[in-house]
Design an enzyme around this catalytic site. Structure first.
Site, PDB file in Angstrom:
ATOM      1  CB  CYS A   1      -0.895   0.004   1.240  1.00  0.00           C
ATOM      2  SG  CYS A   1       0.052   0.064   2.789  1.00  0.00           S
TER       3      CYS A   1
ATOM      4  CG  HIS B   1       4.603  -6.167  11.252  1.00  0.00           C
ATOM      5  ND1 HIS B   1       3.455  -5.894  11.960  1.00  0.00           N
ATOM      6  CD2 HIS B   1       5.630  -5.804  12.062  1.00  0.00           C
ATOM      7  CE1 HIS B   1       3.772  -5.387  13.135  1.00  0.00           C
ATOM      8  NE2 HIS B   1       5.086  -5.318  13.222  1.00  0.00           N
TER       9      HIS B   1
ATOM     10  CB  CYS C   1       0.864   4.738   7.609  1.00  0.00           C
ATOM     11  SG  CYS C   1      -0.488   4.884   6.410  1.00  0.00           S
TER      12      CYS C   1
ATOM     13  CD  GLU D   1      -2.803   1.146  13.195  1.00  0.00           C
ATOM     14  OE1 GLU D   1      -3.900   1.745  13.192  1.00  0.00           O
ATOM     15  OE2 GLU D   1      -2.486   0.307  12.328  1.00  0.00           O
TER      16      GLU D   1
ATOM     17  CB  THR E   1      -5.287   1.738   9.870  1.00  0.00           C
ATOM     18  OG1 THR E   1      -4.010   1.102   9.995  1.00  0.00           O
ATOM     19  CG2 THR E   1      -5.235   3.119  10.511  1.00  0.00           C
TER      20      THR E   1
ATOM     21  CB  SER F   1       1.432  -8.800   8.516  1.00  0.00           C
ATOM     22  OG  SER F   1       0.533  -8.054   7.734  1.00  0.00           O
TER      23      SER F   1
END
Length: 323
Positions: free
Chosen positions: A21, A50, A106, A136, A175, A233
């Site tokens: 992404c 990851h 990000c 995160e 996210t 991940s």
């Protein structure tokens, strides 16, 4: 000489979008650009993304991965924060030590951080839907004083949650969650607390949503699904779960072609293939090549969305590259 038996036919439905992404591209390019400008070593706090293949590739180019800043010497070389984001204490420590810090968080994770801060400033108690221990989540909870954010992982957590004031609540989400599961959690929160305030725009990122939608389209019509990605991940694990919940008889998460248990694919005639947002396309090709050695492949792409998202590099890297 006996003729070799013909390979069995295998129809492959290749999910699109899949793999990297915009946030992952930005994070990896941040490390590569820093190495090009400043030379090795460049320090990276936590895995930049990851994926072991990506981390090993960057390590070979001169990146040194550390878990905490106390492992970074005062040698003037850059230290980069990973795409997952970090608690406020990390940049504060970097500033105190005058480290040359670059933030590769990000932008969509940063958006969640800013949302949480705004809710906090408006006096709201915050609920975070996410997975305990994920970097995160640690980073988001670390934006505000302890006790400001309550983490809920399951519907049962929502049922047990007792707020200080039912009229003054807000929620944010990690996210990389399952879109469908999160929707259920949000509906449960709103059912208990009708006045709870949500984000202006969905927190689950466009890449997570698009990759899951492609899997949802493919899963019901294949015999098996291979998700290329790392076990740590979150978005890759969610793709495997989405495949299973969408009717795929079995789904497996593999890091490399060597991880494939071929016995499980003996009776498979239609195969779905996708990749998590931190898995490079070269690993998808490696997996397809491994299947092509055993099967006669017919490959068709199933597309759920077209992606053209782009995030610029952190400003110091942009400025120095332009000079």
């Amino acid at each position: 000489m006996a003729e070799s038996p013909e390979k069995p036919l295998l129809q492959v439905l290749l999910c699109s979008p899949r793999g990297f992404c915009a946030g992952v591209v930005r994070a990896i390019e941040s490390v590569e650009r820093a190495l090009a400008i400043h030379g090795a070593p460049v320090y990276v706090r936590h895995e930049i993304v990851h994926n072991r293949y990506v981390v090993d590739s960057l390590r070979q180019k001169g990146a040194i991965f550390v878990e905490e800043l106390d492992e970074v010497p005062d040698d003037g070389q850059p230290v980069i924060f990973s795409a997952h984001g970090v608690p406020r204490t990390v940049p504060a420590e970097a500033g105190r030590r005058n480290l040359f810090a670059l933030d590769a968080t990000c932008p969509l994770v940063t958006k969640v951080h800013r949302e949480a801060e705004i809710h906090y400033r408006r006096g709201r108690e915050i609920v975070l839907i996410g997975h305990s221990g994920h970097p995160e989540v640690v980073g988001t909870m670390g934006q505000l004083p302890a006790g400001s954010i309550t983490l809920v992982e399951t519907p049962e957590d929502v049922d047990r949650f007792v707020p200080r004031d039912v009229h003054n609540l807000a929620y944010v989400t990690q996210t990389t969650l399952s879109v469908q599961d999160t929707l259920g959690m949000v509906e449960r929160l709103k059912g208990r607390f009708p006045e709870i305030v949500g984000p202006h725009k969905e927190d689950i990122c466009y890449a997570t949503t698009n990759r899951q939608e492609a899997v949802r389209r493919v899963a019901p019509v294949v015999d098996a699904m291979v998700v290329v990605g790392a076990p740590n991940s979150s978005n890759s694990q969610r793709l495997k779960e989405v495949a299973e919940k969408s009717g795929c008889p079995f789904a497996v998460l593999v890091q490399r072609a060597a991880d494939i248990d071929w016995a499980r694919f003996e009776n498979v005639t239609r195969l779905g293939v996708t990749a998590g947002a931190s898995a490079p396309e070269v690993l998808v090709e490696e997996v397809l090549d491994a299947f092509a050695r055993r099967y006669a492949l017919s490959v068709e792409t199933v597309s759920a969305a077209t992606e053209d998202m782009f995030f610029p590099l952190p400003r110091p890297l942009r400025d120095q590259a332009a000079e």
